[in-house]
Design a protein around this motif. Structure first.
Motif, PDB file in Angstrom:
ATOM      1  N   ILE A 173       0.852  -1.203   0.000  1.00 47.46           N
ATOM      2  CA  ILE A 173       0.000   0.000   0.000  1.00 47.46           C
ATOM      3  C   ILE A 173       0.881   1.244   0.000  1.00 47.46           C
ATOM      4  O   ILE A 173       0.638   2.192  -0.751  1.00 47.46           O
ATOM      5  CB  ILE A 173      -0.989  -0.035   1.192  1.00 47.46           C
ATOM      6  CG1 ILE A 173      -2.062  -1.109   0.930  1.00 47.46           C
ATOM      7  CG2 ILE A 173      -1.628   1.337   1.406  1.00 47.46           C
ATOM      8  CD1 ILE A 173      -3.058  -1.312   2.058  1.00 47.46           C
TER       9      ILE A 173
ATOM     10  N   ILE B  36      -0.937  -1.649  -4.082  1.00 43.73           N
ATOM     11  CA  ILE B  36      -2.324  -1.987  -3.730  1.00 43.73           C
ATOM     12  C   ILE B  36      -3.005  -0.650  -3.435  1.00 43.73           C
ATOM     13  O   ILE B  36      -2.443   0.166  -2.687  1.00 43.73           O
ATOM     14  CB  ILE B  36      -2.384  -2.900  -2.470  1.00 43.73           C
ATOM     15  CG1 ILE B  36      -1.760  -4.260  -2.773  1.00 43.73           C
ATOM     16  CG2 ILE B  36      -3.805  -3.059  -1.971  1.00 43.73           C
ATOM     17  CD1 ILE B  36      -1.729  -5.193  -1.577  1.00 43.73           C
TER      18      ILE B  36
ATOM     19  N   ILE C 202     -10.370  -1.840   5.082  1.00 35.74           N
ATOM     20  CA  ILE C 202     -11.159  -2.498   4.027  1.00 35.74           C
ATOM     21  C   ILE C 202     -12.376  -3.243   4.602  1.00 35.74           C
ATOM     22  O   ILE C 202     -13.372  -3.431   3.906  1.00 35.74           O
ATOM     23  CB  ILE C 202     -10.231  -3.428   3.209  1.00 35.74           C
ATOM     24  CG1 ILE C 202     -10.756  -3.629   1.803  1.00 35.74           C
ATOM     25  CG2 ILE C 202      -9.968  -4.750   3.904  1.00 35.74           C
ATOM     26  CD1 ILE C 202      -9.728  -4.227   0.843  1.00 35.74           C
ATOM     27  N   HIS C 203     -12.312  -3.639   5.860  1.00 41.69           N
ATOM     28  CA  HIS C 203     -13.443  -4.299   6.540  1.00 41.69           C
ATOM     29  C   HIS C 203     -13.773  -3.525   7.813  1.00 41.69           C
ATOM     30  O   HIS C 203     -13.402  -3.953   8.912  1.00 41.69           O
ATOM     31  CB  HIS C 203     -13.103  -5.752   6.906  1.00 41.69           C
ATOM     32  CG  HIS C 203     -12.844  -6.625   5.729  1.00 41.69           C
ATOM     33  ND1 HIS C 203     -13.774  -6.821   4.721  1.00 41.69           N
ATOM     34  CD2 HIS C 203     -11.765  -7.358   5.370  1.00 41.69           C
ATOM     35  CE1 HIS C 203     -13.273  -7.627   3.810  1.00 41.69           C
ATOM     36  NE2 HIS C 203     -12.056  -7.967   4.167  1.00 41.69           N
TER      37      HIS C 203
ATOM     38  N   GLY D  95      -4.592 -10.387  18.490  1.00 43.44           N
ATOM     39  CA  GLY D  95      -5.440 -10.233  17.306  1.00 43.44           C
ATOM     40  C   GLY D  95      -4.737  -9.633  16.107  1.00 43.44           C
ATOM     41  O   GLY D  95      -5.388  -9.194  15.159  1.00 43.44           O
TER      42      GLY D  95
END
Ligand code: 5GP
Ligand code: ZN
Length: 114
Positions: free
Chosen positions: A9, A14, A31-32, A93
């Motif tokens: 990115i 991207i 993106i999410h 996470g």
């Protein structure tokens, strides 16, 4: 780093929806998205995790938090409030191993941290 998504990115390989950029950091919409506003802030330099920032190397963290202030204002969530999160390693996470800060806002966030 060649195969890193966030380095791609940074290099423009991207596409991203850019929110803020300076010589050290880049911020773009997740993106999410997990909230109405969900922005990712990354150092342009490849640093895998929070643990890889040396104790003396606080500049990179200052840059991330400085960008967080700008992003929150740009997105209009500064006064209502927002949350910054840095996930570290598997149980934290972390999925993308290029240091990044999540900026979440635009709604009342749940009390739990995940
Ligand atoms: P982590 O779980 O590693 O803290 O968060 C990685 C975040 O990066 C996730 O919220 C995920 O949606 C986001 N993400 C992963 N790949 C891409 C991508 O190619 N573009 C954008 N904009 N976000 C991404
Ligand atoms: Zn990277």
């Amino acid at each position: 780093m060649e195969s890193c998504i966030f380095c791609k990115i940074v290099r423009g390989e991207i596409p991203c929806s850019k929110v803020y950029e300076d010589d050290r950091v880049l911020a773009f919409d997740d993106i999410h998205p997990m909230a109405p506003v969900h922005v990712i802030v990354i150092p342009k330099e490849h640093v895998p995790t929070l643990l890889d920032v040396d104790a003396g190397g606080t500049d990179i963290l200052a840059s991330l938090f400085g960008a967080a202030q700008i992003v929150a204002k740009k997105k209009g969530i500064d006064q209502a409030g927002f949350r910054t999160v840095i996930n570290c390693n598997e149980e934290g996470g972390q999925v993308v191993f290029h240091l990044h800060m999540h900026i979440l806002g635009g709604k009342r966030l749940a009390d739990e941290l995940g």
